[in-house]
Every structure is written in structure tokens, then in C-alpha cells.
Scaffold this motif. Sequence first.
Motif, PDB file in Angstrom:
ATOM      1  N   ILE A  13      -1.992   9.963   3.472  1.00  0.00           N
ATOM      2  CA  ILE A  13      -1.288  10.497   2.304  1.00  0.00           C
ATOM      3  C   ILE A  13      -0.452   9.406   1.659  1.00  0.00           C
ATOM      4  O   ILE A  13      -0.432   9.265   0.444  1.00  0.00           O
ATOM      5  N   PHE A  14       0.178   8.561   2.480  1.00  0.00           N
ATOM      6  CA  PHE A  14       0.968   7.456   1.923  1.00  0.00           C
ATOM      7  C   PHE A  14       0.097   6.560   1.058  1.00  0.00           C
ATOM      8  O   PHE A  14       0.439   6.227  -0.070  1.00  0.00           O
ATOM      9  N   PHE A  15      -1.043   6.166   1.600  1.00  0.00           N
ATOM     10  CA  PHE A  15      -1.877   5.233   0.844  1.00  0.00           C
ATOM     11  C   PHE A  15      -2.487   5.893  -0.382  1.00  0.00           C
ATOM     12  O   PHE A  15      -2.674   5.246  -1.403  1.00  0.00           O
ATOM     13  N   MET A  16      -2.773   7.194  -0.286  1.00  0.00           N
ATOM     14  CA  MET A  16      -3.304   7.898  -1.456  1.00  0.00           C
ATOM     15  C   MET A  16      -2.298   7.899  -2.583  1.00  0.00           C
ATOM     16  O   MET A  16      -2.636   7.711  -3.742  1.00  0.00           O
ATOM     17  N   VAL A  17      -1.030   8.103  -2.230  1.00  0.00           N
ATOM     18  CA  VAL A  17       0.009   8.144  -3.262  1.00  0.00           C
ATOM     19  C   VAL A  17       0.256   6.755  -3.822  1.00  0.00           C
ATOM     20  O   VAL A  17       0.479   6.579  -5.012  1.00  0.00           O
ATOM     21  N   ALA A  18       0.195   5.741  -2.944  1.00  0.00           N
ATOM     22  CA  ALA A  18       0.535   4.389  -3.381  1.00  0.00           C
ATOM     23  C   ALA A  18      -0.578   3.724  -4.181  1.00  0.00           C
ATOM     24  O   ALA A  18      -0.339   2.733  -4.860  1.00  0.00           O
ATOM     25  N   THR A  19      -1.762   4.255  -4.121  1.00  0.00           N
ATOM     26  CA  THR A  19      -2.883   3.591  -4.787  1.00  0.00           C
ATOM     27  C   THR A  19      -2.894   3.887  -6.284  1.00  0.00           C
ATOM     28  O   THR A  19      -2.749   5.023  -6.695  1.00  0.00           O
ATOM     29  N   VAL A  20      -3.032   2.831  -7.043  1.00  0.00           N
ATOM     30  CA  VAL A  20      -3.254   2.986  -8.482  1.00  0.00           C
ATOM     31  C   VAL A  20      -4.627   2.399  -8.767  1.00  0.00           C
ATOM     32  O   VAL A  20      -4.892   1.240  -8.456  1.00  0.00           O
ATOM     33  N   PHE A  21      -5.502   3.200  -9.330  1.00  0.00           N
ATOM     34  CA  PHE A  21      -6.867   2.711  -9.513  1.00  0.00           C
ATOM     35  C   PHE A  21      -7.039   1.867 -10.765  1.00  0.00           C
ATOM     36  O   PHE A  21      -7.999   1.139 -10.887  1.00  0.00           O
ATOM     37  N   LYS A  22      -6.080   2.015 -11.681  1.00  0.00           N
ATOM     38  CA  LYS A  22      -6.197   1.286 -12.927  1.00  0.00           C
ATOM     39  C   LYS A  22      -5.861  -0.181 -12.676  1.00  0.00           C
ATOM     40  O   LYS A  22      -4.723  -0.545 -12.482  1.00  0.00           O
ATOM     41  N   GLN A  23      -6.846  -1.011 -12.654  1.00  0.00           N
ATOM     42  CA  GLN A  23      -6.590  -2.444 -12.483  1.00  0.00           C
ATOM     43  C   GLN A  23      -7.423  -3.169 -13.523  1.00  0.00           C
ATOM     44  O   GLN A  23      -8.585  -2.867 -13.697  1.00  0.00           O
TER      45      GLN A  23
END
Lengths: 138, 135
Positions: free
Chosen positions: A27-37
Motif C-alpha cells: 500500500i505504501f508503494f502504491m500510494v508513493a508511485t506516480v506513473f506520470k514520468q
Amino acid sequence: MKFTRKSKVSTKIPTASLPDIIFMLLIFFMVATVFKQFSGLKVSLPDAELVKKIPGSKRHVVTIWIDRNNQVVCDDYQVDKLPNLRNVLYEKRVTDPQIIIAMKVDKDATMGIVNDVQQEMRKADALRVNYSAIPGVF
Amino acid sequence: MIIGKRREQSTEIPMASLPDIVFLLLIFFLVTTTIDAEKGLDLVLPPAQSDMLEVSKKNLTNLLINAVGEVAIDGERVEIRDITRIIKESLQKNPLLIVSVKTDKLTPYDVYIDVIDKLKKAEAKRISLAEPEEN
């Protein structure tokens, strides 16, 4: 000489709560991930001493790259005519009023193009800038 | 008509492979996440021309940077490393001081960042960018 006998206590590590721990990490990594790069432009950033992290979430950050050949890229948009930048920024500002512009400018660029871009930003009312820099030691 | 007897089959979903699935997802998000926070110098640009503010002359310091990266404060040539000290002294005299930075078209960007950095170090909160001259 007497050796102590091996105790017969079972030495298993309880793994029942393992899924819970993994879920938490997930859940932490899901929240921290931003796919827009965005790939942007290749720039070598200048050094600065008093660098600060951009406040708030990465979701509000719009990046403008300026390289030494005066090419300008805003997120995924290659700016060919500078007045177009105003509309792009204005639309971004309308959808998200709290945008911060991260300026990634090559250290060999000149202020002419930077000033032109900043004038467009002012006209689009996108006033919060963050000049990306590498924390240097002086 | 024969009605088939309900079979007494257990209808549980097998949970044994759940950790494996979650691990897979975890590894996926681990790989795609970039934790490198963007770092840089904050600045708020002055608003567009229409709502320009009148600032009294005594609250304004002009900081000029020319095409070869030389700096002048109020017409006096200074070294970049002295900016912090000079601006700090001026701020002590007048806490409302606004530093107006003006650059040439050919000013190198890294000199500009260096100057902004020095102004931040002097705790100058009110930094303004002067309108570039049109020609």
C-alpha cells in the motif's frame, strides 16, 4: 565436561502475519508511485547551496526543461513557439490551481530564453517556480 | 423428476497463494517507484504586468547581472561572494527591502542561480525579477 542439552523449544518464526506486513509495504508503494514520468531534455543542472524539496505532492509539479540549444519542453509538450507555452500552462493551471513549475535549465543556457519562458509563466499566472539544482558544497 | 441433491462441496477460495500475488505486486511497485525528490530553489514570480505594484524607491535594491556574469548592486560592482553580506546588512537597516534582480539576455544561467542562492542565504524573502528590457 558437560554440555548443555539442546532445548526442545520449537524455533519456528511465526509467518502468519507476513501477508499483513507485505500488504502494508504494498500500500505504501502504491500510494508513493506516480506513473506520470516524462523524458524531457538532457540538461546538466547547476549547483546551489540552499536547495529545498518541492513542497507537497509530485502530482502538482509541472516540469519545464530548457537545454543549452534553447529548446523548451513542458512535461510532454515540445514548445516550438513560446506563446503556445502560455496556453499549455494556463490549461494546466485551470485543472490544478496549485501547480509548481520545476525549471530544469541547463547551466550553460542563457537568461534570454529563461526570461522569455518566465514572462509566459507570468502571463499564464503560474507563479510558483522551483529552479532545480544539485545540492552542492561550497 | 429427480432433483439433484446439493453437493456438500466446500466453497472456500484458496488463500495459500495470496502472499505470492501480493509479493508480485509489491515488487512491481518497488521497481516503478522513484523516490528521488525534486530539489531546488523556490521563488515566486511577480504577477503579470496588469497588476503592477508601486514600490517606493527606498525599499528597492537593484541587482544587475551583465552578460559576462558580473554583478552590480545599486550601480556598484560587487563580487558574487559578497552579495550575502551586503544584502544582509541592507536588510538589517530596512527589513522591507525588495531585491530586484535584472539580467541580460546573455547572462549565464548558473550565475543567476548562484545569485539567487546567495540572496536566499542572506534571508532575503522579497526577491523580485525585473522586467527584461524590450529591444
